[in-house]
Design a protein around this motif. Structure first.
Motif, PDB file in Angstrom:
ATOM      1  N   GLN A  98       0.846  -1.196   0.000  1.00  0.00           N
ATOM      2  CA  GLN A  98       0.000   0.000   0.000  1.00  0.00           C
ATOM      3  C   GLN A  98       0.885   1.251   0.000  1.00  0.00           C
ATOM      4  O   GLN A  98       1.883   1.299   0.726  1.00  0.00           O
ATOM      5  CB  GLN A  98      -0.878  -0.004   1.246  1.00  0.00           C
ATOM      6  N   GLY A  99       0.532   2.207  -0.838  1.00  0.00           N
ATOM      7  CA  GLY A  99       1.294   3.446  -0.890  1.00  0.00           C
ATOM      8  C   GLY A  99       2.454   3.397  -1.876  1.00  0.00           C
ATOM      9  O   GLY A  99       3.132   4.399  -2.095  1.00  0.00           O
ATOM     10  N   ALA A 100       2.689   2.224  -2.469  1.00  0.00           N
ATOM     11  CA  ALA A 100       3.801   2.100  -3.419  1.00  0.00           C
ATOM     12  C   ALA A 100       3.551   2.934  -4.679  1.00  0.00           C
ATOM     13  O   ALA A 100       4.497   3.378  -5.339  1.00  0.00           O
ATOM     14  CB  ALA A 100       4.001   0.634  -3.805  1.00  0.00           C
ATOM     15  N   GLY A 101       2.266   3.112  -4.982  1.00  0.00           N
ATOM     16  CA  GLY A 101       1.923   3.870  -6.185  1.00  0.00           C
ATOM     17  C   GLY A 101       1.205   3.022  -7.224  1.00  0.00           C
ATOM     18  O   GLY A 101       1.176   3.380  -8.410  1.00  0.00           O
ATOM     19  N   LYS A 102       0.588   1.929  -6.792  1.00  0.00           N
ATOM     20  CA  LYS A 102      -0.076   1.024  -7.744  1.00  0.00           C
ATOM     21  C   LYS A 102      -1.206   1.713  -8.512  1.00  0.00           C
ATOM     22  O   LYS A 102      -1.231   1.674  -9.732  1.00  0.00           O
ATOM     23  CB  LYS A 102      -0.666  -0.198  -7.023  1.00  0.00           C
ATOM     24  N   THR A 103      -2.131   2.314  -7.760  1.00  0.00           N
ATOM     25  CA  THR A 103      -3.311   2.879  -8.416  1.00  0.00           C
ATOM     26  C   THR A 103      -2.912   4.013  -9.364  1.00  0.00           C
ATOM     27  O   THR A 103      -3.402   4.103 -10.493  1.00  0.00           O
ATOM     28  CB  THR A 103      -4.313   3.380  -7.342  1.00  0.00           C
ATOM     29  N   THR A 104      -2.003   4.849  -8.894  1.00  0.00           N
ATOM     30  CA  THR A 104      -1.505   5.938  -9.742  1.00  0.00           C
ATOM     31  C   THR A 104      -0.860   5.353 -11.006  1.00  0.00           C
ATOM     32  O   THR A 104      -1.076   5.867 -12.114  1.00  0.00           O
ATOM     33  CB  THR A 104      -0.436   6.753  -8.967  1.00  0.00           C
ATOM     34  N   THR A 105      -0.103   4.284 -10.831  1.00  0.00           N
ATOM     35  CA  THR A 105       0.575   3.667 -11.974  1.00  0.00           C
ATOM     36  C   THR A 105      -0.426   3.039 -12.945  1.00  0.00           C
ATOM     37  O   THR A 105      -0.205   3.078 -14.165  1.00  0.00           O
ATOM     38  CB  THR A 105       1.615   2.630 -11.496  1.00  0.00           C
TER      39      THR A 105
ATOM     40  N   GLY B 297     -12.881   3.943  -5.636  1.00  0.00           N
ATOM     41  CA  GLY B 297     -13.179   5.294  -6.120  1.00  0.00           C
ATOM     42  C   GLY B 297     -11.945   5.980  -6.691  1.00  0.00           C
ATOM     43  O   GLY B 297     -12.017   6.681  -7.705  1.00  0.00           O
ATOM     44  N   GLN B 298     -10.804   5.751  -6.043  1.00  0.00           N
ATOM     45  CA  GLN B 298      -9.553   6.376  -6.517  1.00  0.00           C
ATOM     46  C   GLN B 298      -9.191   5.853  -7.907  1.00  0.00           C
ATOM     47  O   GLN B 298      -8.795   6.627  -8.787  1.00  0.00           O
ATOM     48  CB  GLN B 298      -8.423   6.050  -5.528  1.00  0.00           C
ATOM     49  N   LEU B 299      -9.389   4.560  -8.106  1.00  0.00           N
ATOM     50  CA  LEU B 299      -9.080   3.998  -9.429  1.00  0.00           C
ATOM     51  C   LEU B 299     -10.051   4.532 -10.478  1.00  0.00           C
ATOM     52  O   LEU B 299      -9.665   4.850 -11.600  1.00  0.00           O
ATOM     53  CB  LEU B 299      -9.121   2.464  -9.402  1.00  0.00           C
TER      54      LEU B 299
ATOM     55  N   THR C 102       8.612   3.633  -8.568  1.00  0.00           N
ATOM     56  CA  THR C 102       7.887   4.911  -8.489  1.00  0.00           C
ATOM     57  C   THR C 102       8.648   5.937  -7.651  1.00  0.00           C
ATOM     58  O   THR C 102       9.600   5.600  -6.947  1.00  0.00           O
ATOM     59  CB  THR C 102       6.507   4.712  -7.836  1.00  0.00           C
ATOM     60  N   LYS C 103       8.203   7.161  -7.749  1.00  0.00           N
ATOM     61  CA  LYS C 103       8.695   8.280  -6.920  1.00  0.00           C
ATOM     62  C   LYS C 103      10.174   8.569  -7.163  1.00  0.00           C
ATOM     63  O   LYS C 103      10.891   8.977  -6.242  1.00  0.00           O
ATOM     64  CB  LYS C 103       8.393   8.030  -5.435  1.00  0.00           C
ATOM     65  N   LEU C 104      10.595   8.356  -8.389  1.00  0.00           N
ATOM     66  CA  LEU C 104      11.978   8.699  -8.728  1.00  0.00           C
ATOM     67  C   LEU C 104      12.167  10.202  -8.836  1.00  0.00           C
ATOM     68  O   LEU C 104      13.287  10.669  -9.026  1.00  0.00           O
ATOM     69  CB  LEU C 104      12.400   8.006 -10.026  1.00  0.00           C
ATOM     70  N   ASP C 105      11.068  10.959  -8.734  1.00  0.00           N
ATOM     71  CA  ASP C 105      11.203  12.415  -8.679  1.00  0.00           C
ATOM     72  C   ASP C 105      11.608  12.856  -7.273  1.00  0.00           C
ATOM     73  O   ASP C 105      11.956  14.009  -7.060  1.00  0.00           O
ATOM     74  CB  ASP C 105       9.891  13.098  -9.110  1.00  0.00           C
ATOM     75  N   GLY C 106      11.582  11.946  -6.320  1.00  0.00           N
ATOM     76  CA  GLY C 106      12.026  12.287  -4.965  1.00  0.00           C
ATOM     77  C   GLY C 106      13.536  12.371  -4.922  1.00  0.00           C
ATOM     78  O   GLY C 106      14.204  12.193  -5.943  1.00  0.00           O
TER      79      GLY C 106
ATOM     80  N   ALA D 192       6.458  11.454 -11.339  1.00  0.00           N
ATOM     81  CA  ALA D 192       5.600  12.546 -10.868  1.00  0.00           C
ATOM     82  C   ALA D 192       4.311  11.939 -10.349  1.00  0.00           C
ATOM     83  O   ALA D 192       3.989  10.798 -10.675  1.00  0.00           O
ATOM     84  CB  ALA D 192       5.277  13.516 -12.013  1.00  0.00           C
ATOM     85  N   GLU D 193       3.588  12.714  -9.534  1.00  0.00           N
ATOM     86  CA  GLU D 193       2.270  12.254  -9.103  1.00  0.00           C
ATOM     87  C   GLU D 193       1.295  12.286 -10.261  1.00  0.00           C
ATOM     88  O   GLU D 193       0.363  11.502 -10.326  1.00  0.00           O
ATOM     89  CB  GLU D 193       1.753  13.163  -7.992  1.00  0.00           C
ATOM     90  N   LYS D 194       1.488  13.244 -11.141  1.00  0.00           N
ATOM     91  CA  LYS D 194       0.559  13.440 -12.270  1.00  0.00           C
ATOM     92  C   LYS D 194       0.566  12.219 -13.192  1.00  0.00           C
ATOM     93  O   LYS D 194       1.552  11.495 -13.277  1.00  0.00           O
ATOM     94  CB  LYS D 194       0.942  14.685 -13.076  1.00  0.00           C
TER      95      LYS D 194
HETATM   96  P1  GDP Z   1      -1.144   2.417  -3.901  1.00  0.00           P
HETATM   97  O1  GDP Z   1      -1.584   2.346  -2.474  1.00  0.00           O
HETATM   98  O2  GDP Z   1      -0.013   1.472  -4.185  1.00  0.00           O
HETATM   99  O3  GDP Z   1      -2.246   2.267  -4.883  1.00  0.00           O
HETATM  100  O4  GDP Z   1      -0.505   3.870  -4.084  1.00  0.00           O
HETATM  101  P2  GDP Z   1      -1.137   5.188  -4.724  1.00  0.00           P
HETATM  102  O5  GDP Z   1      -1.236   5.062  -6.201  1.00  0.00           O
HETATM  103  O6  GDP Z   1      -2.376   5.551  -3.975  1.00  0.00           O
HETATM  104  O7  GDP Z   1       0.028   6.220  -4.424  1.00  0.00           O
HETATM  105  C1  GDP Z   1       0.416   6.583  -3.105  1.00  0.00           C
HETATM  106  C2  GDP Z   1       0.911   8.023  -3.130  1.00  0.00           C
HETATM  107  O8  GDP Z   1       2.099   8.095  -3.906  1.00  0.00           O
HETATM  108  C3  GDP Z   1      -0.062   8.984  -3.779  1.00  0.00           C
HETATM  109  O9  GDP Z   1      -0.044  10.190  -3.040  1.00  0.00           O
HETATM  110  C4  GDP Z   1       0.503   9.198  -5.177  1.00  0.00           C
HETATM  111  O10 GDP Z   1       0.171  10.450  -5.709  1.00  0.00           O
HETATM  112  C5  GDP Z   1       1.974   9.095  -4.908  1.00  0.00           C
HETATM  113  N1  GDP Z   1       2.747   8.658  -6.099  1.00  0.00           N
HETATM  114  C6  GDP Z   1       2.582   7.553  -6.856  1.00  0.00           C
HETATM  115  N2  GDP Z   1       3.526   7.488  -7.823  1.00  0.00           N
HETATM  116  C7  GDP Z   1       4.304   8.594  -7.688  1.00  0.00           C
HETATM  117  C8  GDP Z   1       5.458   9.101  -8.373  1.00  0.00           C
HETATM  118  O11 GDP Z   1       6.002   8.516  -9.327  1.00  0.00           O
HETATM  119  N3  GDP Z   1       5.968  10.283  -7.912  1.00  0.00           N
HETATM  120  C9  GDP Z   1       5.422  10.933  -6.840  1.00  0.00           C
HETATM  121  N4  GDP Z   1       5.989  12.071  -6.441  1.00  0.00           N
HETATM  122  N5  GDP Z   1       4.362  10.480  -6.177  1.00  0.00           N
HETATM  123  C10 GDP Z   1       3.801   9.333  -6.582  1.00  0.00           C
END
Ligand code: GDP
Length: 300
Positions: free
Chosen positions: A113-120, A150-152, A252-256, A280-282
């Motif tokens: 959780q929080g890895a960025g799955k849904t965003t990806t 809902g987020q997806l 994910t989050k290589l912009d960090g 990016a988050e976008k």
């Molecule tokens: P999930 O729980 O694995 O589905 O994770 P989410 O997709 O909800 O992402 C968790 C948080 O990480 C959210 O606030 C996203 O906006 C953020 N996030 C995801 N991918 C990236 C990324 O590549 N860069 C940045 N800066 N934030 C990201």
């Protein structure tokens, strides 16, 4: 600000100019610096050890050519070896998704959780729709986190792909199979299945995603991992790699501002190519993974 590896090694090798060959004794101190640099980049220790052993094997006996110092020669070996480990030798195809199957091609997303799955999922749907002209359906098999479905739905509609609604009263496997049935009937090229992630690794979660994998037989099973995760990346990767036949990794989050040592740890455990980088988050923040750039970043 830490010196980069080249500068650090330059300091170590001041005393050994004019040596014609990399040897056990003239590389020992430099290899210690390489080891420190990798640990500072948050590469997990077993991955560091394996890497140093490989570099040592490649470096010993190598000629120090022309005006290079032994330090520069060793940096060359380290850079080449790291880029190769990151996938530089695999060629650009390594980061491509596999579609060689009867449609829909199923992509299963795995990760904490929080890895960025849904965003990806949103980013992939956008990429597949716009760049690859695919008709994409997404579905969430996360029945635990109230906001997940809902987020997806939100990210899917933002990129104009199709969304298969699911209810938290249903079982994950039933949801996924219903989505697959819908995708077949509506001629989708790709079905992306988002899954639940827990905060830590737990047995029930691993069994559930393994059951989803068995039911769906996805052509791609992508392990999504946060580049900021640091040393823990190795345990997380191991747990998912043991539970599932992964086909690739999304970092994910290589912009960090992390150095991204997780890339090396995950590669050490899974041996699978990193296919994409989240930058990016976008939802346009997804890039094909660049092994050379990653190697440079880890070395600082
Ligand atoms: P999930 O729980 O694995 O589905 O994770 P989410 O997709 O909800 O992402 C968790 C948080 O990480 C959210 O606030 C996203 O906006 C953020 N996030 C995801 N991918 C990236 C990324 O590549 N860069 C940045 N800066 N934030 C990201």
């Amino acid at each position: 600000m830490l010196d980069n590896l080249t500068q650090r090694l330059a300091k170590v090798v001041k005393t050994m100019r004019g040596e014609a060959r990399l040897t056990e004794s003239n590389t020992a101190e430099m290899l210690r610096e390489v080891r420190l640099a990798l640990l500072e980049a948050d590469v997990a220790l077993p991955a560091v050890r394996e890497f140093i052993a490989k570099v040592k094997e490649k470096a010993l006996g190598e000629d120090v050519i022309g005006s290079l110092t032994p330090g520069q020669a060793l940096v060359g070996v380290v850079q080449r070896e790291l880029a190769s480990l990151m996938g530089a030798d695999l060629g650009p195809e390594a980061s491509q998704l596999n579609f060689a199957t009867q449609p829909p091609a199923i992509i299963l997303m795995a990760g904490l959780q929080g890895a960025g799955k849904t965003t990806t999922v949103g980013k992939l749907a956008k990429y597949l729709k716009e760049e690859k002209k695919k008709k994409v359906l997404t579905v969430s098999a996360d029945v635990y986190r109230p906001a997940a479905i809902g987020q997806l739905q939100t990210v899917t509609s933002q990129v104009g792909a199709d969304f298969f609604p699911s209810s938290h009263n249903d079982k994950p496997v039933d949801i996924a199979l219903a989505a697959l049935d819908y995708a077949k009937k509506h001629y989708h090229d790709v079905l992306i299945v988002d899954t639940a992630g827990r905060l830590g690794i737990d047995e029930a979660m691993m069994q559930e995603i393994a059951a989803l994998h068995a039911a769906l037989k996805p052509i791609e099973t992508l392990f999504v991992v946060d580049a900021m995760l640091g040393q823990d990346a190795i345990n997380t990767a191991k747990a998912f790699n043991d539970a599932l036949p992964l086909t690739g990794v999304v970092l994910t989050k290589l912009d960090g501002d992390s150095r991204g040592g997780a890339a090396l740890s995950v590669r050490h455990v899974t041996g699978k190519p990193v296919k994409f980088a989240g930058v990016a988050e976008k939802l346009d923040g997804l890039e094909a993974f660049d092994p050379q750039r990653m190697a440079n970043r880890i070395l600082g």
